[in-house]
Write a protein that holds these residues in place. Structure first.
Motif, PDB file in Angstrom:
ATOM      1  N   ARG A  52      20.083  19.982 -27.065  1.00  0.00           N
ATOM      2  CA  ARG A  52      19.872  20.599 -25.519  1.00  0.00           C
ATOM      3  C   ARG A  52      21.078  20.148 -24.785  1.00  0.00           C
ATOM      4  N   ARG A 102       3.905  19.387 -30.155  1.00  0.00           N
ATOM      5  CA  ARG A 102       3.889  18.758 -28.931  1.00  0.00           C
ATOM      6  C   ARG A 102       3.798  19.663 -27.769  1.00  0.00           C
ATOM      7  N   ARG A 103       3.277  19.195 -26.794  1.00  0.00           N
ATOM      8  CA  ARG A 103       3.335  20.331 -25.560  1.00  0.00           C
ATOM      9  C   ARG A 103       4.428  20.203 -24.815  1.00  0.00           C
ATOM     10  N   LYS A 104       4.709  21.113 -24.031  1.00  0.00           N
ATOM     11  CA  LYS A 104       5.988  20.974 -23.095  1.00  0.00           C
ATOM     12  C   LYS A 104       5.674  20.061 -21.816  1.00  0.00           C
ATOM     13  N   VAL A 105       6.792  19.189 -21.464  1.00  0.00           N
ATOM     14  CA  VAL A 105       6.695  18.207 -20.424  1.00  0.00           C
ATOM     15  C   VAL A 105       6.668  19.047 -19.336  1.00  0.00           C
ATOM     16  N   LYS A 106       5.703  18.768 -18.551  1.00  0.00           N
ATOM     17  CA  LYS A 106       5.603  19.767 -17.147  1.00  0.00           C
ATOM     18  C   LYS A 106       6.451  19.477 -16.106  1.00  0.00           C
ATOM     19  N   ASN A 107       6.285  18.186 -15.679  1.00  0.00           N
ATOM     20  CA  ASN A 107       7.125  17.816 -14.382  1.00  0.00           C
ATOM     21  C   ASN A 107       7.969  16.466 -14.750  1.00  0.00           C
ATOM     22  N   ARG A 108       9.128  16.897 -15.024  1.00  0.00           N
ATOM     23  CA  ARG A 108      10.385  15.924 -14.991  1.00  0.00           C
ATOM     24  C   ARG A 108      10.831  15.275 -13.866  1.00  0.00           C
TER      25      ARG A 108
END
Length: 156
Positions: free
Chosen positions: A92, A2-8
């Protein structure tokens, strides 16, 4: 992978206490997009807590309740060689806060017979004293993680 979530999306601070955590809490409280109803319930609960613990200790009580109900370990299911294992994982900080808020709200919703604001206030005060359903849920989660420590080597 999975890729990182950029803009939460970052929850805005609430208007009364200017706290991002309370703004998030209101969003978790909301059902069917009815934010004003959620605000009324949360602020009503905070008014009841103010009477109980005092004006200056309100945010401190809320923070303590969130800290006391947030789990440090949880179990995640993983399939290895045809068998499912419950693997203990560290939680987390963002997820810890989210679970804490959800558990407090769920515990308040599960009680019956009183208005929601008073049930929520009661659960927050109990959680700040390390009691109540939300704290029990955290302890059960920790027990599950402890019981499945043997499978920690399967963690990915």
């Amino acid at each position: 992978m999975r890729r990182k979530v950029k803009n939460r999306n970052i929850a805005t601070a609430d208007s009364v206490y200017d706290s991002v955590k309370i703004g998030k809490f209101i969003n978790y409280m909301m059902l069917s997009g009815k934010k004003n109803t959620a605000r009324d319930i949360v602020y009503g609960a905070f008014d009841l807590i103010k009477k109980d613990v005092g004006e200056d200790n309100l945010l401190e009580t809320f923070e303590t309740a969130l800290k006391n109900t947030g789990p440090t370990m949880e179990v995640r299911s993983r399939r290895v060689g045809g068998a499912n294992y419950q693997i203990p994982r560290e939680v987390r900080p963002e997820r810890r806060l989210a679970l804490s808020m959800k558990w407090i709200i769920d515990a308040a919703r599960s009680k019956k017979g009183k208005p929601m604001a008073s049930r929520l206030a009661e659960e927050i005060v109990l959680a700040s004293k390390n009691e109540g359903e939300a704290v029990k849920k955290r302890e059960n989660t920790h027990k599950m993680a402890e019981a499945n420590k043997a499978f920690a080597h399967f963690a990915w």
